[in-house]
Design an enzyme around this catalytic site. Structure first.
Site, PDB file in Angstrom:
ATOM      1  N   ASN A   7      55.603  87.234 -56.279  1.00  0.00           N
ATOM      2  CA  ASN A   7      54.771  86.505 -55.309  1.00  0.00           C
ATOM      3  C   ASN A   7      54.294  87.483 -54.240  1.00  0.00           C
ATOM      4  O   ASN A   7      55.110  88.107 -53.553  1.00  0.00           O
ATOM      5  CB  ASN A   7      55.611  85.375 -54.699  1.00  0.00           C
ATOM      6  CG  ASN A   7      54.828  84.560 -53.683  1.00  0.00           C
ATOM      7  OD1 ASN A   7      54.132  85.134 -52.842  1.00  0.00           O
ATOM      8  ND2 ASN A   7      54.947  83.258 -53.725  1.00  0.00           N
ATOM      9  N   ASP A   9      52.212  86.862 -51.612  1.00  0.00           N
ATOM     10  CA  ASP A   9      51.685  86.236 -50.390  1.00  0.00           C
ATOM     11  C   ASP A   9      51.899  87.097 -49.148  1.00  0.00           C
ATOM     12  O   ASP A   9      51.028  87.198 -48.282  1.00  0.00           O
ATOM     13  CB  ASP A   9      52.383  84.896 -50.124  1.00  0.00           C
ATOM     14  CG  ASP A   9      51.997  83.830 -51.130  1.00  0.00           C
ATOM     15  OD1 ASP A   9      51.027  84.035 -51.883  1.00  0.00           O
ATOM     16  OD2 ASP A   9      52.692  82.795 -51.158  1.00  0.00           O
ATOM     17  N   HIS A  10      53.084  87.704 -49.044  1.00  0.00           N
ATOM     18  CA  HIS A  10      53.400  88.367 -47.772  1.00  0.00           C
ATOM     19  C   HIS A  10      52.749  89.733 -47.627  1.00  0.00           C
ATOM     20  O   HIS A  10      52.713  90.285 -46.526  1.00  0.00           O
ATOM     21  CB  HIS A  10      54.905  88.389 -47.538  1.00  0.00           C
ATOM     22  CG  HIS A  10      55.419  86.997 -47.346  1.00  0.00           C
ATOM     23  ND1 HIS A  10      54.914  86.158 -46.369  1.00  0.00           N
ATOM     24  CD2 HIS A  10      56.339  86.279 -48.022  1.00  0.00           C
ATOM     25  CE1 HIS A  10      55.515  84.974 -46.464  1.00  0.00           C
ATOM     26  NE2 HIS A  10      56.381  85.026 -47.455  1.00  0.00           N
ATOM     27  N   HIS A  52      50.096  81.738 -53.326  1.00  0.00           N
ATOM     28  CA  HIS A  52      49.968  80.382 -52.793  1.00  0.00           C
ATOM     29  C   HIS A  52      48.720  80.343 -51.912  1.00  0.00           C
ATOM     30  O   HIS A  52      48.681  80.968 -50.860  1.00  0.00           O
ATOM     31  CB  HIS A  52      51.224  80.057 -51.961  1.00  0.00           C
ATOM     32  CG  HIS A  52      51.247  78.655 -51.438  1.00  0.00           C
ATOM     33  ND1 HIS A  52      52.310  78.166 -50.700  1.00  0.00           N
ATOM     34  CD2 HIS A  52      50.366  77.630 -51.524  1.00  0.00           C
ATOM     35  CE1 HIS A  52      52.073  76.912 -50.378  1.00  0.00           C
ATOM     36  NE2 HIS A  52      50.892  76.564 -50.857  1.00  0.00           N
ATOM     37  N   ARG A  54      47.176  78.509 -49.489  1.00  0.00           N
ATOM     38  CA  ARG A  54      47.525  77.409 -48.584  1.00  0.00           C
ATOM     39  C   ARG A  54      46.279  76.795 -47.978  1.00  0.00           C
ATOM     40  O   ARG A  54      45.268  77.465 -47.791  1.00  0.00           O
ATOM     41  CB  ARG A  54      48.418  77.930 -47.455  1.00  0.00           C
ATOM     42  CG  ARG A  54      49.778  78.438 -47.909  1.00  0.00           C
ATOM     43  CD  ARG A  54      50.566  78.863 -46.689  1.00  0.00           C
ATOM     44  NE  ARG A  54      50.704  77.746 -45.784  1.00  0.00           N
ATOM     45  CZ  ARG A  54      51.739  76.890 -45.785  1.00  0.00           C
ATOM     46  NH1 ARG A  54      52.740  77.074 -46.615  1.00  0.00           N
ATOM     47  NH2 ARG A  54      51.771  75.885 -44.945  1.00  0.00           N
ATOM     48  N   ARG A  58      46.672  80.871 -44.376  1.00  0.00           N
ATOM     49  CA  ARG A  58      47.349  81.786 -43.444  1.00  0.00           C
ATOM     50  C   ARG A  58      47.617  83.157 -44.056  1.00  0.00           C
ATOM     51  O   ARG A  58      47.818  84.123 -43.353  1.00  0.00           O
ATOM     52  CB  ARG A  58      48.626  81.165 -42.885  1.00  0.00           C
ATOM     53  CG  ARG A  58      49.802  81.169 -43.799  1.00  0.00           C
ATOM     54  CD  ARG A  58      51.085  80.859 -43.043  1.00  0.00           C
ATOM     55  NE  ARG A  58      51.142  79.463 -42.660  1.00  0.00           N
ATOM     56  CZ  ARG A  58      52.249  78.710 -42.751  1.00  0.00           C
ATOM     57  NH1 ARG A  58      53.361  79.241 -43.189  1.00  0.00           N
ATOM     58  NH2 ARG A  58      52.246  77.452 -42.396  1.00  0.00           N
ATOM     59  N   GLU A  79      50.077  78.791 -56.812  1.00  0.00           N
ATOM     60  CA  GLU A  79      50.814  77.725 -56.115  1.00  0.00           C
ATOM     61  C   GLU A  79      49.817  76.955 -55.269  1.00  0.00           C
ATOM     62  O   GLU A  79      48.993  77.555 -54.566  1.00  0.00           O
ATOM     63  CB  GLU A  79      51.879  78.319 -55.191  1.00  0.00           C
ATOM     64  CG  GLU A  79      53.044  78.915 -55.926  1.00  0.00           C
ATOM     65  CD  GLU A  79      54.071  79.495 -54.967  1.00  0.00           C
ATOM     66  OE1 GLU A  79      53.937  79.326 -53.737  1.00  0.00           O
ATOM     67  OE2 GLU A  79      55.001  80.148 -55.445  1.00  0.00           O
ATOM     68  N   THR A 110      64.390  66.502 -48.054  1.00  0.00           N
ATOM     69  CA  THR A 110      65.160  67.208 -47.022  1.00  0.00           C
ATOM     70  C   THR A 110      65.291  68.703 -47.294  1.00  0.00           C
ATOM     71  O   THR A 110      65.213  69.513 -46.389  1.00  0.00           O
ATOM     72  CB  THR A 110      66.581  66.609 -46.891  1.00  0.00           C
ATOM     73  OG1 THR A 110      66.985  66.154 -48.169  1.00  0.00           O
ATOM     74  CG2 THR A 110      66.609  65.480 -45.899  1.00  0.00           C
ATOM     75  N   GLU A 160      59.961  74.277 -61.272  1.00  0.00           N
ATOM     76  CA  GLU A 160      60.551  75.434 -60.588  1.00  0.00           C
ATOM     77  C   GLU A 160      61.582  74.871 -59.615  1.00  0.00           C
ATOM     78  O   GLU A 160      61.234  74.126 -58.696  1.00  0.00           O
ATOM     79  CB  GLU A 160      59.476  76.239 -59.838  1.00  0.00           C
ATOM     80  CG  GLU A 160      60.092  77.435 -59.117  1.00  0.00           C
ATOM     81  CD  GLU A 160      59.061  78.450 -58.642  1.00  0.00           C
ATOM     82  OE1 GLU A 160      58.031  78.637 -59.325  1.00  0.00           O
ATOM     83  OE2 GLU A 160      59.295  79.046 -57.578  1.00  0.00           O
ATOM     84  N   HIS A 200      62.494  80.960 -54.475  1.00  0.00           N
ATOM     85  CA  HIS A 200      62.548  80.849 -53.011  1.00  0.00           C
ATOM     86  C   HIS A 200      63.858  81.427 -52.470  1.00  0.00           C
ATOM     87  O   HIS A 200      64.933  80.946 -52.795  1.00  0.00           O
ATOM     88  CB  HIS A 200      62.379  79.411 -52.492  1.00  0.00           C
ATOM     89  CG  HIS A 200      61.969  79.405 -51.051  1.00  0.00           C
ATOM     90  ND1 HIS A 200      60.642  79.327 -50.651  1.00  0.00           N
ATOM     91  CD2 HIS A 200      62.686  79.546 -49.921  1.00  0.00           C
ATOM     92  CE1 HIS A 200      60.580  79.397 -49.342  1.00  0.00           C
ATOM     93  NE2 HIS A 200      61.808  79.529 -48.869  1.00  0.00           N
ATOM     94  N   HIS A 223      59.289  87.423 -50.899  1.00  0.00           N
ATOM     95  CA  HIS A 223      59.597  88.034 -49.601  1.00  0.00           C
ATOM     96  C   HIS A 223      60.481  89.263 -49.727  1.00  0.00           C
ATOM     97  O   HIS A 223      60.225  90.294 -49.099  1.00  0.00           O
ATOM     98  CB  HIS A 223      60.244  86.990 -48.681  1.00  0.00           C
ATOM     99  CG  HIS A 223      60.440  87.482 -47.291  1.00  0.00           C
ATOM    100  ND1 HIS A 223      61.587  88.145 -46.900  1.00  0.00           N
ATOM    101  CD2 HIS A 223      59.627  87.466 -46.226  1.00  0.00           C
ATOM    102  CE1 HIS A 223      61.461  88.488 -45.634  1.00  0.00           C
ATOM    103  NE2 HIS A 223      60.289  88.094 -45.196  1.00  0.00           N
TER     104      HIS A 223
HETATM  105  N1  PXP Z   1      58.415  79.813 -55.457  1.00  0.00           N
HETATM  106  C1  PXP Z   1      57.695  78.979 -54.671  1.00  0.00           C
HETATM  107  C2  PXP Z   1      57.242  77.687 -55.259  1.00  0.00           C
HETATM  108  C3  PXP Z   1      57.363  79.320 -53.356  1.00  0.00           C
HETATM  109  O1  PXP Z   1      56.639  78.487 -52.609  1.00  0.00           O
HETATM  110  C4  PXP Z   1      57.802  80.569 -52.854  1.00  0.00           C
HETATM  111  C5  PXP Z   1      57.475  80.972 -51.457  1.00  0.00           C
HETATM  112  O2  PXP Z   1      56.117  81.121 -51.293  1.00  0.00           O
HETATM  113  C6  PXP Z   1      58.511  81.406 -53.714  1.00  0.00           C
HETATM  114  C7  PXP Z   1      58.833  81.004 -54.999  1.00  0.00           C
HETATM  115  C8  PXP Z   1      58.954  82.783 -53.286  1.00  0.00           C
HETATM  116  O3  PXP Z   1      59.869  82.703 -52.244  1.00  0.00           O
HETATM  117  P1  PXP Z   1      60.330  84.042 -51.524  1.00  0.00           P
HETATM  118  O4  PXP Z   1      59.105  84.601 -50.857  1.00  0.00           O
HETATM  119  O5  PXP Z   1      61.372  83.589 -50.576  1.00  0.00           O
HETATM  120  O6  PXP Z   1      60.843  84.953 -52.582  1.00  0.00           O
END
Ligand code: PXP
Length: 249
Positions: A7, A9-10, A52, A54, A58, A79, A110, A160, A200, A223
């Site tokens: 992933n 994203d970051h 993702h 969003r 962001r 995503e 939750t 997932e 995650h 991340h």
């Molecule tokens: N899977 C999904 C569905 C997510 O939303 C995320 C976070 O964007 C991840 C995996 C990856 O999580 P992390 O960045 O904590 O590894």
């Protein structure tokens, strides 16, 4: 063999911190480029690239997703929120996979997964559209039987399982219970005919235990990989700038 989805994203989070207003700009001075990150991840053995898109944009932007669609050679996992706008976008984009994730509070249970039980019809519309288009849909849910069962009944081929509660509990007294919850969830999901991904909060420490979960098809990790890449690359990054600081023109 468990597949690794990276992933990215970051990587885009870091770019947006400096270049939020550089609309349309890519490459050149605008860095870091998430597409370059994705290509490097593929060269290092990633089995797929996850982003993702969003609603608040962001980090990842639409143009990133289209460029990824063109340039990556593994497979794209988008995503997305369960909305008509994102469904329409996915149908245009045609990624190999979509993972439907919660973006607003009402959809979230939750622990943070998508509440399939409470949003059946909305999720069904999205899953049906993806199935009809040949895009494999995955539902990001907590590892609980009612959510897993509802996901299977909707006809999604993948779930997932959200590993965030386990990751948060890793150094606390609830770790064993959260791991067991995931273990039971993977077995239940497998028996229900689902292919099981997880993600995650997975990092270089907890991966040793996560990978022992039964029936895992793919882990999606973001991340920790982006964070580690900052450190493994710091030596070269500083050396290069140090050299250029004193380069004769
Ligand atoms: N899977 C999904 C569905 C997510 O939303 C995320 C976070 O964007 C991840 C995996 C990856 O999580 P992390 O960045 O904590 O590894």
């Amino acid at each position: 063999m468990i597949l690794l989805g990276v992933n990215i994203d970051h990587c885009a989070t870091v770019r947006q911190a400096r270049y939020r207003d550089a609309a349309g700009a890519e490459g050149g001075a605008v860095e870091p480029d998430p597409v370059e990150f994705a290509l490097a991840a593929e060269r290092a053995g990633a089995d797929g690239i996850t982003v993702h898109l969003r609603e608040d944009r962001r980090h990842i932007q639409e143009r990133d997703v289209w460029r990824l669609r063109d340039k990556i050679s593994t497979r794209l996992n988008l995503e997305m929120a369960c909305t008509p706008a994102m469904t329409a976008f996915a149908l245009q984009l045609k990624p190999e996979f979509v993972c439907i994730v919660p973006e607003n509070r009402q959809e979230v249970t939750t622990e943070g997964g998508l509440d399939i039980v409470g949003n059946r019809e909305r999720v069904r519309a999205c899953v049906d559209a993806m199935n009809a288009a040949g895009i494999k849909a995955s539902l990001f849910i907590d590892p609980d039987e009612p959510q897993i069962e509802a996901s299977a009944k909707l006809g999604a081929p993948f779930v997932e399982l959200h590993t965030g509660a386990y990751a948060n509990a890793y150094f606390g007294p609830q770790r064993a219970a959260e791991f067991e919850r995931l273990r039971v969830g993977t077995i239940f999901g497998h028996r229900a005919g689902l292919t099981i991904n997880a993600g995650h909060g997975i990092n270089y420490v907890n991966i040793a235990e996560v990978r022992t979960l039964p029936h895992l098809h793919e882990l999606n990790i973001g991340h920790s990989i982006v964070s580690r890449a900052i450190f493994t690359g710091v030596d070269e990054a500083v050396r290069e700038m140090r050299r250029r600081t004193n380069l004769e023109t």
